[in-house]
Motif scaffolding. Sequence first.
Motif, mmCIF file in Angstrom:
data_model
loop_
_atom_site.group_PDB
_atom_site.id
_atom_site.type_symbol
_atom_site.label_atom_id
_atom_site.label_comp_id
_atom_site.label_asym_id
_atom_site.label_seq_id
_atom_site.Cartn_x
_atom_site.Cartn_y
_atom_site.Cartn_z
ATOM 1 N N LYS A 1 2.199 18.467 2.839
ATOM 2 C CA LYS A 1 3.091 18.146 1.761
ATOM 3 C C LYS A 1 2.220 17.740 0.680
ATOM 4 N N MET A 2 1.273 17.173 0.617
ATOM 5 C CA MET A 2 0.478 17.024 -0.611
ATOM 6 C C MET A 2 -0.447 18.031 -1.073
ATOM 7 N N ALA B 1 2.041 20.141 -2.966
ATOM 8 C CA ALA B 1 2.531 19.254 -4.344
ATOM 9 C C ALA B 1 1.585 19.614 -5.268
ATOM 10 N N THR C 1 7.960 6.319 -10.106
ATOM 11 C CA THR C 1 8.605 7.511 -9.739
ATOM 12 C C THR C 1 10.000 7.573 -10.571
ATOM 13 N N VAL D 1 5.857 15.605 -7.079
ATOM 14 C CA VAL D 1 4.902 14.753 -6.726
ATOM 15 C C VAL D 1 5.000 14.058 -5.411
ATOM 16 N N ILE D 2 4.151 13.740 -4.660
ATOM 17 C CA ILE D 2 4.297 13.005 -3.283
ATOM 18 C C ILE D 2 3.805 11.478 -3.517
ATOM 19 N N ALA D 3 4.458 10.562 -3.276
ATOM 20 C CA ALA D 3 4.002 9.178 -3.565
ATOM 21 C C ALA D 3 3.872 8.497 -2.135
ATOM 22 N N ILE D 4 2.936 7.850 -1.937
ATOM 23 C CA ILE D 4 2.455 7.380 -0.627
ATOM 24 C C ILE D 4 2.435 5.991 -0.841
ATOM 25 N N LYS E 1 -5.631 18.824 -8.732
ATOM 26 C CA LYS E 1 -4.263 18.207 -8.945
ATOM 27 C C LYS E 1 -4.202 16.865 -9.482
ATOM 28 N N ALA F 1 -3.410 13.321 -9.818
ATOM 29 C CA ALA F 1 -3.347 12.067 -8.693
ATOM 30 C C ALA F 1 -3.718 10.767 -9.445
ATOM 31 N N THR G 1 2.098 14.709 6.508
ATOM 32 C CA THR G 1 1.944 14.643 5.083
ATOM 33 C C THR G 1 0.994 15.321 4.435
ATOM 34 N N PHE H 1 -0.038 13.698 -6.786
ATOM 35 C CA PHE H 1 0.343 12.439 -5.846
ATOM 36 C C PHE H 1 -0.135 11.201 -6.188
#
Length: 208
Positions: free
Chosen positions: A74-75, A78, A24, A3-6, A114, A116, A71, A81
Amino acid sequence: MKVIAINGSPRKNGNTSQALKVMTDELEQQGIDVEIIQVGQLDIHGCIGCGYCGTSDEHHCVFREDIVNETAKKMREADGFILSSPTYYAGIAGTMKAFLDRVFYTSSAYFKYKVATSFSVVRRAGGVDAVHQLNNYLNLAQTVIPPSQYWTIAYGKEKGEVLQDMEGIQTLRKNARAMAWLLKIIEAGKDKIPVPSEEKRVMTNFIR
């Protein structure tokens, strides 16, 4: 799974960061890898609607000097996110808006199905509007949004106060737990249940 966390807050270690860590930490306890990317303090150009990303290799944005293309990649790669932002004038922070406009304009097609989610941190009021604004991106990209017990909002003004909002923190923790569950369900079903069949999109313009 990853998971990408923004983090869309201009303050690296403020309340938004601390609330995000609650989520997270829960994901990592559930066996999900997480990468946090801080964007709120960066200089990010807004989208100009030039259409370059529609014809460029890998649908990259024309502006290459900031973090957006990196980024977005990456998202795309993944499994899911998280979008997080403080609440400014009942909306998300300006840099986060510029970032999301460009990421989703270039990459929404890669985000379909995905998992999210999003949350906002607020002093008193306007948090629902900020979450709604964040979820507009998720809904239009056809992501799967995990549930929780309440709106994903946590309250706090001074640094660290957000952790005193026990209901808000519990809501975020349960949202992250549901996110991990959905990620595992989707991963387990990939080889057994096909995604819904696609149709060519119909576009209706009201000015002819």
